[in-house]
Design a protein around this motif. Sequence first.
Motif, PDB file in Angstrom:
ATOM      1  N   ASP A 165       1.484 -25.323   2.917  1.00 21.99           N
ATOM      2  CA  ASP A 165       2.212 -25.825   1.965  1.00 21.99           C
ATOM      3  C   ASP A 165       2.591 -24.795   0.877  1.00 21.99           C
ATOM      4  O   ASP A 165       2.740 -24.856  -0.320  1.00 21.99           O
ATOM      5  CB  ASP A 165       0.878 -26.509   1.002  1.00 21.99           C
ATOM      6  N   SER A 166       2.974 -23.571   1.486  1.00 24.22           N
ATOM      7  CA  SER A 166       3.447 -22.659   0.684  1.00 24.22           C
ATOM      8  C   SER A 166       4.736 -21.761   1.320  1.00 24.22           C
ATOM      9  O   SER A 166       4.869 -21.698   2.623  1.00 24.22           O
ATOM     10  CB  SER A 166       2.500 -21.274   0.381  1.00 24.22           C
ATOM     11  N   GLU A 182       7.960 -18.690   1.050  1.00 25.50           N
ATOM     12  CA  GLU A 182       8.610 -17.620   0.064  1.00 25.50           C
ATOM     13  C   GLU A 182      10.077 -17.818   0.103  1.00 25.50           C
ATOM     14  O   GLU A 182      10.743 -17.766   1.285  1.00 25.50           O
ATOM     15  CB  GLU A 182       8.194 -16.288   0.733  1.00 25.50           C
ATOM     16  N   ARG A 220       6.813 -16.218  -4.303  1.00 25.58           N
ATOM     17  CA  ARG A 220       6.139 -17.067  -3.606  1.00 25.58           C
ATOM     18  C   ARG A 220       5.758 -18.401  -4.246  1.00 25.58           C
ATOM     19  O   ARG A 220       5.922 -18.621  -5.685  1.00 25.58           O
ATOM     20  CB  ARG A 220       4.644 -16.397  -3.593  1.00 25.58           C
ATOM     21  N   ARG A 250       4.422 -22.415  -4.121  1.00 24.75           N
ATOM     22  CA  ARG A 250       3.177 -23.311  -3.480  1.00 24.75           C
ATOM     23  C   ARG A 250       3.880 -24.752  -4.030  1.00 24.75           C
ATOM     24  O   ARG A 250       3.955 -25.208  -5.291  1.00 24.75           O
ATOM     25  CB  ARG A 250       2.156 -23.303  -4.526  1.00 24.75           C
ATOM     26  N   LYS A 276       1.655 -25.038   9.158  1.00 25.68           N
ATOM     27  CA  LYS A 276       2.318 -24.079   9.041  1.00 25.68           C
ATOM     28  C   LYS A 276       3.669 -24.213   9.970  1.00 25.68           C
ATOM     29  O   LYS A 276       4.813 -23.986   9.324  1.00 25.68           O
ATOM     30  CB  LYS A 276       1.996 -22.492   8.910  1.00 25.68           C
ATOM     31  N   ARG A 309       1.939 -17.826  -7.922  1.00 22.94           N
ATOM     32  CA  ARG A 309       2.777 -18.589  -7.293  1.00 22.94           C
ATOM     33  C   ARG A 309       3.295 -19.665  -8.073  1.00 22.94           C
ATOM     34  O   ARG A 309       3.036 -20.191  -8.782  1.00 22.94           O
ATOM     35  CB  ARG A 309       2.188 -19.262  -5.990  1.00 22.94           C
ATOM     36  N   LEU A 345       4.628 -23.312  -8.926  1.00 24.88           N
ATOM     37  CA  LEU A 345       4.302 -24.399  -8.382  1.00 24.88           C
ATOM     38  C   LEU A 345       5.656 -25.210  -8.401  1.00 24.88           C
ATOM     39  O   LEU A 345       6.316 -25.143  -9.633  1.00 24.88           O
ATOM     40  CB  LEU A 345       3.498 -25.009  -9.259  1.00 24.88           C
TER      41      LEU A 345
END
Length: 218
Positions: free
Chosen positions: A20-21, A23, A28, A30, A57, A81, A83
Motif C-alpha cells: 500500500d505504499s 515512491e 514516499r 501511503r 507488493k 509519507r 497520504l
Amino acid sequence: MTQPAQAQALRGTAVAVDGDSLEVGGTRIRLFGIDAPEFDQTCKRNGETWSCGKSAKDQLAALVAGQEIECQGQGVDQYGRVLAVCWAGRDELNEAVVTQGWAVAYRDFSDAYIPAETRAKASRLGIWSSTFALPSAYRLSKLEPAPAPVPESLARPMVKAQPPTWTGGCAIKGNRNRRGQWIYHLPGMPYYDRTRAEEMFCTEAQAQAAGYRRAIVQ
C-alpha cells in the motif's frame, strides 16, 4: 516531474515499496484509506504458510508498471509519507488493490473502500483466500515491549492529572505509547475512545508544556 509534496499533487512513474505504499520521484506515498499486509507478513492457505505481504507488493508493482501515476494528497502521516489517492490512467489504485483482495479497507480513516472489500471477501480473492491477521493487528504484535520505567531522578516533569469531564473541562488525554512517543488526543479524534489516559489536560498548551505532541489525524 514530481511536484513538491506540499502541493499535495504528484505525478510520475512509481515504484511499489510494499502493498500500500509507493515512491514517486523520491516522494514516499501511503495509499489513503486502505491497509495491505506488511511486507514480512505471512498468511495461511490450506494449512500452508505463504508470503502474502510480498505478494501484495508484487500486485501493486504490476498495477503501476510502465504507468504514469497521478496522486492527490490527503495529508502526511507520522512517518512523513504523503497520504494520497492515486490513479494509473482511469484506474484508482487504492480501490483496485482492495478490489483484487490485496488490502483491506482501513476503517479508522475511511469507509470509502468497504464495498470493494466486501466484494473481494465474497469472491475469496487475494488474502481473502487465506486466514490472516489484519495488518494493523500484525503491526501491534511486532511492537517492542514497553521500556523499563525511568528512574524518578531522570523522569521528565509531569503535569498533575486532572479528572476527565465531557462538559468542556479537562478532557484531553495524554498517553505515552510503546514507541516512547508522548501524544495527546482531543475528544472526537479517531483513537480518543481507545486511548488509555495517563494524564488529563484542560488545554493543549498544558499538554504541550508537559512534553506531549498532538496526535496526527488523517
